[in-house]
Design an enzyme around this catalytic site. Structure first.
Site, PDB file in Angstrom:
ATOM      1  N   TYR A  56      24.996 -15.574  54.121  1.00 19.04           N
ATOM      2  CA  TYR A  56      24.214 -14.349  54.075  1.00 19.04           C
ATOM      3  C   TYR A  56      24.997 -13.229  54.767  1.00 19.04           C
ATOM      4  O   TYR A  56      25.247 -13.287  55.973  1.00 19.04           O
ATOM      5  CB  TYR A  56      22.856 -14.528  54.739  1.00 19.04           C
ATOM      6  CG  TYR A  56      21.898 -15.423  53.983  1.00 19.04           C
ATOM      7  CD1 TYR A  56      22.215 -15.933  52.714  1.00 19.04           C
ATOM      8  CD2 TYR A  56      20.666 -15.783  54.525  1.00 19.04           C
ATOM      9  CE1 TYR A  56      21.341 -16.745  52.032  1.00 19.04           C
ATOM     10  CE2 TYR A  56      19.784 -16.602  53.834  1.00 19.04           C
ATOM     11  CZ  TYR A  56      20.127 -17.084  52.588  1.00 19.04           C
ATOM     12  OH  TYR A  56      19.259 -17.908  51.906  1.00 19.04           O
ATOM     13  N   SER A 208      11.887 -16.643  47.219  1.00 19.28           N
ATOM     14  CA  SER A 208      11.664 -15.613  46.201  1.00 19.28           C
ATOM     15  C   SER A 208      10.213 -15.616  45.736  1.00 19.28           C
ATOM     16  O   SER A 208       9.926 -15.660  44.527  1.00 19.28           O
ATOM     17  CB  SER A 208      12.607 -15.800  44.997  1.00 19.28           C
ATOM     18  OG  SER A 208      12.683 -14.610  44.230  1.00 19.28           O
ATOM     19  N   PRO A 209       9.257 -15.550  46.651  1.00 20.33           N
ATOM     20  CA  PRO A 209       7.836 -15.631  46.283  1.00 20.33           C
ATOM     21  C   PRO A 209       7.350 -14.455  45.441  1.00 20.33           C
ATOM     22  O   PRO A 209       6.337 -14.582  44.755  1.00 20.33           O
ATOM     23  CB  PRO A 209       7.126 -15.662  47.639  1.00 20.33           C
ATOM     24  CG  PRO A 209       8.053 -14.951  48.566  1.00 20.33           C
ATOM     25  CD  PRO A 209       9.421 -15.358  48.113  1.00 20.33           C
ATOM     26  N   GLY A 212      11.904 -11.652  43.182  1.00 18.35           N
ATOM     27  CA  GLY A 212      12.860 -10.566  43.350  1.00 18.35           C
ATOM     28  C   GLY A 212      12.217  -9.200  43.467  1.00 18.35           C
ATOM     29  O   GLY A 212      12.908  -8.181  43.363  1.00 18.35           O
ATOM     30  N   LEU A 215       6.902  -9.013  41.271  1.00 16.15           N
ATOM     31  CA  LEU A 215       5.467  -9.221  41.478  1.00 16.15           C
ATOM     32  C   LEU A 215       4.907  -8.340  42.601  1.00 16.15           C
ATOM     33  O   LEU A 215       3.766  -8.514  43.006  1.00 16.15           O
ATOM     34  CB  LEU A 215       5.191 -10.688  41.803  1.00 16.15           C
ATOM     35  CG  LEU A 215       5.676 -11.712  40.776  1.00 16.15           C
ATOM     36  CD1 LEU A 215       5.410 -13.132  41.271  1.00 16.15           C
ATOM     37  CD2 LEU A 215       5.016 -11.489  39.420  1.00 16.15           C
ATOM     38  N   GLY A 217       4.322  -5.112  42.526  1.00 16.83           N
ATOM     39  CA  GLY A 217       3.481  -4.014  42.065  1.00 16.83           C
ATOM     40  C   GLY A 217       4.187  -2.681  42.016  1.00 16.83           C
ATOM     41  O   GLY A 217       3.615  -1.683  41.571  1.00 16.83           O
TER      42      GLY A 217
END
Length: 346
Positions: A56, A208-209, A212, A215, A217
């Site tokens: 990372y 990744s709930p 990306g 979801l 909004g």
């Protein structure tokens, strides 16, 4: 913050894990000051599980964590890191060989400024290195106290089951947990990954709930990837995974359900994950302190059963023959009578 057990380890982890892939990431991530603020806010909210990897921001994320945590805070949290992807420019600077795992652990310990890494993941499969060698290396590191619990990410179901059983046969107690891409837009690990982990008693974490950010909004026009967005910066990763008609339809259905119950789409997507009893923790990946606060608010949402059912329906993955056949078979056996206490056909 609520806590859940991490598989059969006996460890309690916060239902939200702090993912740090954005820490120090050029272009789409956050700088050191914001990253440090995110970490401190997460700890203040009661979080106790920090997820990072050596790759990372090329080690920068680990360094930020090490600089931010003092000894008083360190003892209250679990730090997870990973190795497996290339970290260096020489031929053996990748994979799960003994050389690479040991060098990766030593490097991570220095950057994290800690004596041990609580949870250590194999970041991806290594088909070139014998599993016996990988397990022996992890066993040595556990006995040395440099890592406490071995874990894995992105392993296929057959490989994770063999690895876990091999670790148990060696007296290592098996793997603590595994983390996989899992959200409303991609539920493919429900076919074999999750059943295998339930069977083996391994903790399951979802990364990744929000697919990306799809979801979240914030995307209303799906005609093309917005310039300067995370999808724009990560075209090679997130666009192939999520930027498709099916995922867009799920995002729209999620937004409609959220509007109906007065919840932001991102919070509702996270709450759907928290409704899964097999899930140990959801890995968040905030780029700002505001994003973290907004995500943590999902803990307080109680989603009506009819909304959960609708989300299940609109996100139902296409099931191949084997998936459908095994579900039907399991149902037939369950219909014959109750299983022994605690058993679960998956």
């Amino acid at each position: 913050m609520n806590h859940r057990y991490l598989g059969k380890t006996g460890l309690l982890v916060s239902e939200f894990t702090l993912g740090t892939m954005s820490f120090g990431a050029p272009g789409w991530g956050c700088d050191r000051k914001e990253a440090s603020g995110i970490l401190l806010d997460y700890l203040e909210a009661g979080g106790n599980f920090i997820d990072v990897a050596d790759v990372y921001a090329k080690g920068e994320a680990e360094s930020i964590i090490g600089e931010t945590l003092d000894s008083a805070r360190r003892c209250k949290v679990l730090i997870a890191s990973k190795c497996g992807f290339p970290f260096g420019d020489h031929a053996n600077a990748l994979g799960s060989t003994r050389k690479h795992i040991v060098e990766s652990v030593e490097g991570s310990l220095k950057r994290l400024r800690t004596d041990c890494i609580d949870v250590y993941y194999l970041h991806r499969p290594d088909p070139a290195t014998p599993m016996d060698q990988i397990l022996e290396t992890l066993d040595i590191l556990v006995r040395q106290g440099k890592i406490l619990y071995p874990a894995f990410s992105n392993l296929p179901a057959w490989r994770l089951a063999l690895a876990d059983q091999g670790a148990k046969n060696r007296g290592m107690g098996g793997f603590a947990c595994g983390q996989y891409l899992y959200n409303l837009a991609d539920r493919s690990c429900e076919q074999e990954i999750i059943p295998a982990m339930i069977h083996q008693g391994i903790g399951f974490l979802a990364w990744s709930p929000l697919a990306g950010g799809l979801l979240s909004g914030k995307y209303h026009d799906f005609a093309e990837v917005p310039k300067g967005s995370r999808f724009d910066h990560r075209k090679g990763l997130d666009v192939p995974r999520f930027w498709n008609e099916r995922s867009k339809a799920i995002a729209q259905g999620l937004a409609e359900a959220g509007m109906e119950m007065g919840a932001a789409p991102a919070r509702l997507a996270l709450a759907w994950l928290l409704s899964k009893d097999y899930l140990s923790s959801v890995i968040l990946g905030p780029r700002t302190r505001d994003q973290l606060a907004d995500s943590l608010a999902a803990s307080s949402i109680r989603v009506p059963e009819e909304i959960l059912a609708r989300l299940e329906e609109i996100s139902q993955p296409a099931k191949n023959y084997l998936w459908g056949f095994n579900e039907e078979t399991n149902g037939q056996f369950l219909a014959r009578g109750a299983l022994f206490p605690g058993a679960r056909i998956v």
